[in-house]
Design a protein around this motif. Structure first.
Motif, PDB file in Angstrom:
ATOM      1  N   VAL A   1      -3.809  68.909 -61.687  1.00 57.57           N
ATOM      2  CA  VAL A   1      -4.771  67.945 -61.145  1.00 57.57           C
ATOM      3  C   VAL A   1      -5.870  67.658 -62.178  1.00 57.57           C
ATOM      4  O   VAL A   1      -6.337  68.566 -62.862  1.00 57.57           O
ATOM      5  CB  VAL A   1      -5.390  68.501 -59.838  1.00 57.57           C
TER       6      VAL A   1
ATOM      7  N   HIS B   1      -8.128  76.141 -58.135  1.00 59.86           N
ATOM      8  CA  HIS B   1      -9.030  75.576 -59.145  1.00 59.86           C
ATOM      9  C   HIS B   1      -9.706  76.662 -59.966  1.00 59.86           C
ATOM     10  O   HIS B   1     -10.035  77.725 -59.464  1.00 59.86           O
ATOM     11  CB  HIS B   1     -10.109  74.715 -58.480  1.00 59.86           C
TER      12      HIS B   1
ATOM     13  N   LYS C   1      -9.529  65.456 -58.845  1.00 56.94           N
ATOM     14  CA  LYS C   1     -10.488  66.188 -58.015  1.00 56.94           C
ATOM     15  C   LYS C   1     -11.831  66.151 -58.709  1.00 56.94           C
ATOM     16  O   LYS C   1     -11.978  66.619 -59.842  1.00 56.94           O
ATOM     17  CB  LYS C   1     -10.045  67.643 -57.838  1.00 56.94           C
TER      18      LYS C   1
ATOM     19  N   ASN D   1      -4.833  71.064 -46.080  1.00 53.99           N
ATOM     20  CA  ASN D   1      -5.174  71.217 -47.498  1.00 53.99           C
ATOM     21  C   ASN D   1      -6.079  72.426 -47.696  1.00 53.99           C
ATOM     22  O   ASN D   1      -7.212  72.443 -47.223  1.00 53.99           O
ATOM     23  CB  ASN D   1      -5.880  69.960 -48.001  1.00 53.99           C
TER      24      ASN D   1
ATOM     25  N   TYR E   1     -17.281  62.454 -53.576  1.00 50.53           N
ATOM     26  CA  TYR E   1     -16.497  61.232 -53.461  1.00 50.53           C
ATOM     27  C   TYR E   1     -17.424  60.045 -53.216  1.00 50.53           C
ATOM     28  O   TYR E   1     -18.252  60.075 -52.301  1.00 50.53           O
ATOM     29  CB  TYR E   1     -15.498  61.329 -52.303  1.00 50.53           C
TER      30      TYR E   1
ATOM     31  N   LEU F   1     -15.997  68.236 -55.101  1.00 53.12           N
ATOM     32  CA  LEU F   1     -15.286  67.295 -54.215  1.00 53.12           C
ATOM     33  C   LEU F   1     -16.134  66.081 -53.877  1.00 53.12           C
ATOM     34  O   LEU F   1     -15.985  65.469 -52.821  1.00 53.12           O
ATOM     35  CB  LEU F   1     -14.839  68.001 -52.930  1.00 53.12           C
TER      36      LEU F   1
ATOM     37  N   LYS G   1     -10.110  68.324 -47.848  1.00 52.35           N
ATOM     38  CA  LYS G   1     -10.097  69.792 -47.762  1.00 52.35           C
ATOM     39  C   LYS G   1     -10.287  70.267 -46.324  1.00 52.35           C
ATOM     40  O   LYS G   1     -11.175  69.790 -45.619  1.00 52.35           O
ATOM     41  CB  LYS G   1     -11.230  70.348 -48.629  1.00 52.35           C
TER      42      LYS G   1
ATOM     43  N   GLU H   1      -9.666  66.230 -63.584  1.00 49.93           N
ATOM     44  CA  GLU H   1     -11.069  66.397 -63.196  1.00 49.93           C
ATOM     45  C   GLU H   1     -11.954  66.057 -64.380  1.00 49.93           C
ATOM     46  O   GLU H   1     -11.448  65.636 -65.425  1.00 49.93           O
ATOM     47  CB  GLU H   1     -11.318  67.840 -62.740  1.00 49.93           C
TER      48      GLU H   1
ATOM     49  N   PHE I   1      -7.895  74.871 -50.408  1.00 50.24           N
ATOM     50  CA  PHE I   1      -8.311  74.928 -51.811  1.00 50.24           C
ATOM     51  C   PHE I   1      -8.780  76.345 -52.139  1.00 50.24           C
ATOM     52  O   PHE I   1      -9.650  76.886 -51.464  1.00 50.24           O
ATOM     53  CB  PHE I   1      -9.461  73.942 -52.084  1.00 50.24           C
TER      54      PHE I   1
ATOM     55  N   THR J   1      -3.311  63.002 -59.823  1.00 47.04           N
ATOM     56  CA  THR J   1      -4.240  63.358 -58.746  1.00 47.04           C
ATOM     57  C   THR J   1      -5.548  63.799 -59.374  1.00 47.04           C
ATOM     58  O   THR J   1      -5.548  64.515 -60.384  1.00 47.04           O
ATOM     59  CB  THR J   1      -3.674  64.508 -57.893  1.00 47.04           C
TER      60      THR J   1
ATOM     61  N   TYR K   1      -4.141  74.110 -53.305  1.00 47.05           N
ATOM     62  CA  TYR K   1      -4.705  73.679 -54.584  1.00 47.05           C
ATOM     63  C   TYR K   1      -5.568  74.812 -55.153  1.00 47.05           C
ATOM     64  O   TYR K   1      -6.460  75.331 -54.493  1.00 47.05           O
ATOM     65  CB  TYR K   1      -5.555  72.411 -54.383  1.00 47.05           C
TER      66      TYR K   1
ATOM     67  N   LEU L   1      -8.598  64.284 -54.263  1.00 45.62           N
ATOM     68  CA  LEU L   1      -8.911  65.378 -53.342  1.00 45.62           C
ATOM     69  C   LEU L   1     -10.399  65.267 -53.014  1.00 45.62           C
ATOM     70  O   LEU L   1     -11.222  65.186 -53.918  1.00 45.62           O
ATOM     71  CB  LEU L   1      -8.624  66.738 -53.985  1.00 45.62           C
TER      72      LEU L   1
END
Lengths: 352, 426
Positions: A99, A9, A139, A224, A145, A143, A186, A101, A226, A137, A7, A162
């Motif tokens: 993705v 970014h 993100k 994964n 959450y 990150l 990640k 965001e 990033f 998806t 991934y 993610l």
């Protein structure tokens, strides 16, 4: 064989100008356009080279996922449309998953659910309009959450997140899900390795693609990794490394997948919230930023609202980290500037 | 040579005897050299270093007069150090740290005018420095020591003579240079000469900041490899009692405290105050201290129509300082050139957030204070207002600053001093 999910970014914020409280109400520009432009151009040159190399490589067996914040999209459009084209070209191949965001790379999921949802939607619309892609998806900034956030994201039309699992001792190489979304975690070790070693200018201590592949291992479920575009220091080195690594991985029958392709194999339940850590002045700045949100929105001036939203970019808060106390940019000074700007912004809503 | 052994301290053996040419705790609440000598000696003592401390001692009458003027103030005498590892010898002289020609003349004339006692002192600063150095030579004639540690230029000549006579290594401790006193512009040639001779002859130079180190290199042509930077630490103070102060009322108070001289930059404080008052009115400014620029500063305040917003305290005692710092919301040190500047530590101890000039040595070590170029009065005003307007910031810098000062103990500089002693001791 291990599945590898890459991934990439990109986020470039607007750089804040100094703002002296004595200039309150004097219509100052809060952002340093010159500095912003220079930073964008410094990065966009590398982005182009990187993307063009990547473009040659993409095919049905080598796919990647990619995220670009709304702010960076705007800035690239303004200062270097060609590098934007290199991103569009990547997406056109069909081997790239875009993705979603927050538009401004903000911490709004913690501080204002309404604003968070709006920025997520803004970003989604931008991707649809500009890249003709509707992301599924998501993100979050840093990150981050939380369960609340996961619900909002689901309601906004996403089904995959993610996330950061490092803080909960979770094995990042599993497939996870919560009540709302599928979650990919990640791999800190490998991601940090890339950040610290490959992005350095020198070649010292750099692993060979063979060794790196060995660190990934053959029998993991999913790994994964990033990559942050803005951290790339030596673009030729990283592209060289990446291409050799991809060739080798494909030869050894590793599989490259994108987050949405990881659908069928969900096994573990994801429990653990990560909302990032802030110090006292960062918390205070975020509180003040959101304490004027209603006022700004009620004033209903698109320019002021957009200005306020640019201030939600996490980078401004990051600069108030005490790690920088010994550096040229003093976090206390940034705090004062930030608060002065907020004060001025409120003043502009009060003077008609 | 004596060997001291203290089992409490991880069996550390320190076999060093230091001859310190230093200063007593200053009777006036100004200047760091006396504080440094006092704290450093205590800390060295904790580390089992033997110290023979030679300090100047003014005539009794003058000291008594000072003591009467201020009952809260006591001049340290030998019995303050109740330890076998520190011995104090006093030298009767009119000298004190940071002294200049005019100040010396004033003192000399005062003593002369009393006529009641014999007047053994030098007719001018140069003569007194010479006499002082000869006295010291006599006092330590039969003493044994490993290193000579001389503080401030006034003791340098004695240090040089001692080194010549005994062959022991000389360390000069530079708390300030003549250039700093003039804001970096010029230096008195006589004093410069002694400063430079002291540094030239020294085996090591201890500078209280990188700022001072740079001066030693560029203005005194010293070899950087013999300079060691040892930053000062904070002096412990009494815990603060919550008090209500009448002059404060509902106003915020911004404080300038120190000598009112060119070096301390009081005019920048006044100009910043003017800018602050354009923004909010509920602020008072205290200028504590006295000095040659005081009349000018008062005139400046009047011409800017801020008479009602300013309070000039004049000379203040240590006890008064406690109160002044206790009531201040912000302490400002806009020094044009400050070799170290220990006062911000005292403000931090009193839970008063500080704004300090980037042209100060202490700004090299202080984290939880706001820093500003002394000449940038707009930015100084911005920061004053930042601390007054933003409570969260005020609280954070207050709390973090307090911890910072608490943690800046003299143990660290003392350890570094011992390292320097070991580098040169034979």
């Amino acid at each position: 064989m291990t599945k590898i999910c890459l991934y990439l970014h990109m986020h470039l914020p607007k750089e804040i100008n100094g703002f002296n409280i004595l200039d309150l109400g004097h219509h100052q520009n809060y952002f340093d356009d010159h500095k912003t432009r220079n930073k964008v151009l410094e990065k966009s040159e590398q982005i182009k080279i990187f993307n063009n190399e990547l473009l040659k490589k993409l095919n049905n067996s080598f796919k990647i996922s990619l995220g670009i914040s709304g702010t960076s999209y705007e800035l690239l459009k303004e200062y270097d449309a060609e590098s934007l084209k290199s991103i569009q070209n990547l997406v056109k191949t069909g081997f790239v998953e875009v993705v979603g965001e927050t538009y401004y790379n903000s911490l709004t999921s913690i501080h204002s659910k309404n604003e968070f949802l709006e920025q997520v939607k803004m970003h989604k619309e931008l991707m649809k309009k500009e890249l003709h892609y509707s992301p599924t998806t998501f993100k979050n900034t840093s990150l981050i959450y939380t369960k609340d956030m996961s619900l909002i994201v689901q309601e906004a039309g996403f089904d995959t997140i993610l996330a950061n699992g490092n803080n909960f001792n979770m094995n990042p190489n599993f497939f996870y899900r919560d009540d709302h979304n599928k979650i990919l975690v990640k791999n800190h070790f490998l991601t940090d390795y890339l950040n610290n070693k490959i992005y350095e200018e020198s070649n010292q201590g750099l692993l060979s693609p063979e060794d790196f592949l060995e660190k990934i291992g053959e029998d993991q479920k999913i790994v994964n990794i990033f990559i942050d575009y803005s951290k790339i220091k030596n673009v030729h080195k990283i592209t060289d490394f990446l291409i050799k690594f991809v060739d080798l991985a494909l030869e050894k029958k590793y599989e490259f997948i994108t987050p949405k392709e990881a659908k069928e194999e969900i096994t573990e339940y994801f429990n653990g919230e990560f909302s990032g850590e802030v110090n006292n002045i960062q918390k205070s700045a975020l509180d003040k930023l959101h304490s004027i949100e209603t006022k700004i929105k009620n004033y209903a001036c698109p320019v002021l609202l957009s200005t306020w939203r640019h201030l939600t970019s996490k980078e401004h808060i990051d600069l108030m980290n005490y790690e920088y106390l010994r550096s040229e940019k003093n976090p206390y000074d940034i705090y004062i500037t930030f608060n002065n700007i907020l004060k001025d912004l409120v003043m502009r809503t009060e003077v008609a | 040579m004596s060997i001291y052994f203290n089992p409490k301290k991880r069996g550390e053996v320190i076999n060093l005897k230091v001859l310190k040419l230093g200063w007593e705790f200053p009777p006036f609440f100004a200047g760091g050299a006396g504080i440094v000598c006092n704290e450093l000696t205590k800390a060295l003592n904790e580390k089992n270093v033997e110290v023979l401390f030679v300090m100047p001692h003014g005539p009794e009458k003058e000291i008594n007069e000072i003591n009467q003027r201020n009952s809260m103030l006591k001049i340290l005498t030998t019995d303050m150090y109740d330890t076998e590892k520190i011995r104090i010898e006093t030298v009767e002289t009119l000298l004190h740290a940071y002294i200049g020609w005019e100040e010396y003349k004033e003192k000399y004339d005062f003593i002369k005018s009393t006529k009641k006692q014999k007047n053994p002192y030098g007719k001018n600063l140069a003569e007194e420095i010479e006499r002082f150095s000869q006295l010291i030579l006599k006092i330590v004639e039969n003493e044994d020591f490993d290193v000579i540690h001389a503080h401030d230029w006034v003791t340098f000549l004695a240090g040089i003579n001692l080194k010549k006579k005994t062959g022991k290594p000389l360390i000069v401790h530079v708390h300030i240079t003549e250039f700093d006193k003039s804001g970096g512009m010029y230096a008195d040639p006589f004093i410069y000469g002694i400063e430079k001779a002291g540094m030239d002859q020294a085996d090591r130079i201890i500078a209280v900041s990188n700022l001072v180190k740079d001066r030693c290199i560029h203005n005194y042509y010293q070899d950087p490899s013999k300079i060691r930077v040892i930053h000062n630490a904070a002096t412990p103070m009494k815990e603060l009692k919550e008090e209500i102060y009448e002059i404060k009322g509902n106003d915020k108070i911004v404080l300038f405290a120190g000598r009112i001289t060119l070096q301390k930059g009081p005019e920048y404080f006044v100009e910043a105050a003017r800018l602050v008052l354009q923004h909010r009115q509920d602020v008072k400014f205290i200028v504590a201290g006295t000095g040659d620029l005081l009349p000018e500063v008062i005139k400046d305040v009047e011409s800017k129509n801020m008479r009602e917003k300013f309070i000039f305290t004049g000379f203040y005692t240590r006890n008064e300082a406690e109160k002044i710092f206790g009531m201040a919301d912000v302490f400002v040190m806009p020094s044009v050139s400050e070799p170290f500047g220990v006062v911000p530590y005292e403000a931090q101890m009193k839970k008063t957030p500080c704004i300090i000039s980037k042209q100060s040595g202490i700004s090299e070590v202080l984290n939880h204070a706001l820093k500003v170029d002394f000449w940038d009065t707009r930015e100084l005003a911005n920061k004053m207002l930042g601390l007054l307007d933003y409570e969260d910031l005020h609280k954070e810098i207050k709390d973090k600053g307090y911890d910072e000062a608490k943690n800046a103990s003299w143990d660290k500089p003392a350890t570094k001093c011992i390292e320097v002693y070991r580098e040169v001791a034979k």
